[in-house]
Design an enzyme around this catalytic site. Structure first.
Site, PDB file in Angstrom:
ATOM      1  N   ARG A 119      -1.910   1.397  -3.236  1.00  0.00           N
ATOM      2  CA  ARG A 119      -2.642   0.183  -2.879  1.00  0.00           C
ATOM      3  C   ARG A 119      -4.098   0.405  -3.262  1.00  0.00           C
ATOM      4  O   ARG A 119      -4.575   1.542  -3.297  1.00  0.00           O
ATOM      5  CB  ARG A 119      -2.544  -0.088  -1.385  1.00  0.00           C
ATOM      6  N   LYS A 149      -1.209   1.995   5.258  1.00  0.00           N
ATOM      7  CA  LYS A 149      -1.345   1.088   6.392  1.00  0.00           C
ATOM      8  C   LYS A 149      -1.014   1.809   7.695  1.00  0.00           C
ATOM      9  O   LYS A 149      -0.114   2.643   7.736  1.00  0.00           O
ATOM     10  CB  LYS A 149      -0.422  -0.126   6.204  1.00  0.00           C
ATOM     11  N   HIS A 188      -2.935  -4.756  -7.351  1.00  0.00           N
ATOM     12  CA  HIS A 188      -1.565  -4.740  -6.833  1.00  0.00           C
ATOM     13  C   HIS A 188      -0.536  -4.925  -7.941  1.00  0.00           C
ATOM     14  O   HIS A 188       0.617  -4.515  -7.794  1.00  0.00           O
ATOM     15  CB  HIS A 188      -1.386  -5.832  -5.775  1.00  0.00           C
ATOM     16  N   ARG A 213       0.810  -1.609  -8.842  1.00  0.00           N
ATOM     17  CA  ARG A 213       1.729  -1.101  -7.810  1.00  0.00           C
ATOM     18  C   ARG A 213       3.098  -1.750  -7.970  1.00  0.00           C
ATOM     19  O   ARG A 213       4.137  -1.076  -7.915  1.00  0.00           O
ATOM     20  CB  ARG A 213       1.142  -1.403  -6.436  1.00  0.00           C
ATOM     21  N   HIS A 233       6.335   2.331   2.463  1.00  0.00           N
ATOM     22  CA  HIS A 233       6.707   1.184   3.278  1.00  0.00           C
ATOM     23  C   HIS A 233       6.906   1.593   4.729  1.00  0.00           C
ATOM     24  O   HIS A 233       6.987   2.773   5.052  1.00  0.00           O
ATOM     25  CB  HIS A 233       7.960   0.521   2.712  1.00  0.00           C
ATOM     26  N   TYR A 272       9.577  13.620   4.239  1.00  0.00           N
ATOM     27  CA  TYR A 272      10.514  14.361   3.409  1.00  0.00           C
ATOM     28  C   TYR A 272      11.746  14.811   4.184  1.00  0.00           C
ATOM     29  O   TYR A 272      12.404  15.778   3.825  1.00  0.00           O
ATOM     30  CB  TYR A 272       9.812  15.561   2.755  1.00  0.00           C
TER      31      TYR A 272
END
Length: 299
Positions: A149, A173, A245, A248, A271, A280
């Site tokens: 982002r 985020k 964006h 992305r 996400h 991971y």
């Protein structure tokens, strides 16, 4: 009518005829100010009565790509609509350019995807003989190579660039951290910028650890990254409307179209529900790196 006069008379109208509260009036004026600032910033030096619905759509896309929420966009659009209803009522304009504009939906349409030839053309349009050009090449390569982002890009720290293993640690985020692979070409141009260009910039206090700096030694802004990309698109005559964006979205689309595992792409994009400790649990670092190597067009 120029912008200063139009905004002044609009303010008088809100005060005298609509008797709005001071805070409401200031909110309306700020909405119109944002539109005027965008038009100046994008080189569209048009008077209020010459603004088209296309200009307003571009403005809405611009504020959306800067990360503004759909609710905030809708509120700004309401102020713009009030301004143009006023101009129509005063016979300053014959047609209201905002009339058919709808408030942004919560699920905004994704921007256009760039093809690999288009991305290569954008990269080749960068003048690498200048310090800004070397920085901009590193920016575009990093955006497309790692699917960051724009906020993650401008906040990227030198201490979070792991050159030896080819990974970046980014904060997404909700302050969630994740490790993202960076491709060979992107790492090459990132290292050139850091080792040959950035080291000569007089860095301002508190910005010593930021990777991408402006020419004054401060942190690069999201708006500046947006404008760098817009200028490159104009330079090559690209007809698509693109933003940070877009890279992305192209990153994810090209990997998935190439056959990459959807879960791996989701992990790299950061996400929701992916945290530092979980990142991971299901997909190890070597596997993510192999995904980039096998499926990314510029790996």
């Amino acid at each position: 009518m120029n912008w200063k006069s139009a905004i002044k008379e609009f303010k008088n109208y809100l005060q005298l005829e609509r008797s709005l509260a001071g805070n409401s009036i200031e909110a309306y004026i700020h909405d119109v100010d944002k539109l005027q600032q965008y038009l100046e910033l994008s080189g569209k030096n048009v008077l209020p009565e010459a603004v088209s619905s296309g200009d307003l759509l571009d403005f809405l896309q611009y504020i959306g790509e800067l990360g503004m929420s759909a609710q905030s966009q809708a509120r700004i659009l309401s102020g713009i609509k009030s301004f143009y209803r006023y101009l129509l009522m005063e016979d300053i304009i014959k047609n209201d350019p905002s009339h058919l504009l709808e408030s942004p939906k919560l699920g905004r349409k994704l921007p256009d995807t760039l093809s690999l030839p288009e991305i290569d053309e954008l990269l080749l349009a960068i003048d690498l003989s200048t310090p800004e050009g070397a920085r901009n090449r590193a920016i575009i390569e990093t955006l497309y190579s790692s699917g960051l982002r724009v906020s993650e890009l401008v906040e990227l720290k030198l201490t979070n660039v792991y050159t030896d293993i080819g990974f970046l640690r980014v904060t997404g985020k909700g302050n969630k951290e994740r490790l993202v692979p960076i491709g060979r070409d992107a790492l090459k141009y990132l290292n050139i910028y850091i080792e040959q260009i950035r080291c000569h910039v007089p860095v301002k206090k508190e910005f010593e650890n930021y990777v991408f700096l402006n020419r004054r030694g401060g942190k690069l802004s999201r708006v500046m990254v947006f404008m760098i990309i817009k200028e490159l698109a104009e330079r090559i005559g690209l007809q698509k409307s693109i933003s940070p964006h877009t890279f992305r979205h192209s990153f994810a689309t090209h990997l998935i179209e190439g056959g990459a595992d959807l879960r791996a792409v989701q992990e790299m994009l950061g996400h929701e529900s992916i945290t530092t400790t979980e990142i991971y649990t299901h997909l190890d670092r070597d596997y993510l790196k192999q995904i980039i190597k096998d499926y990314h067009p510029r790996s």
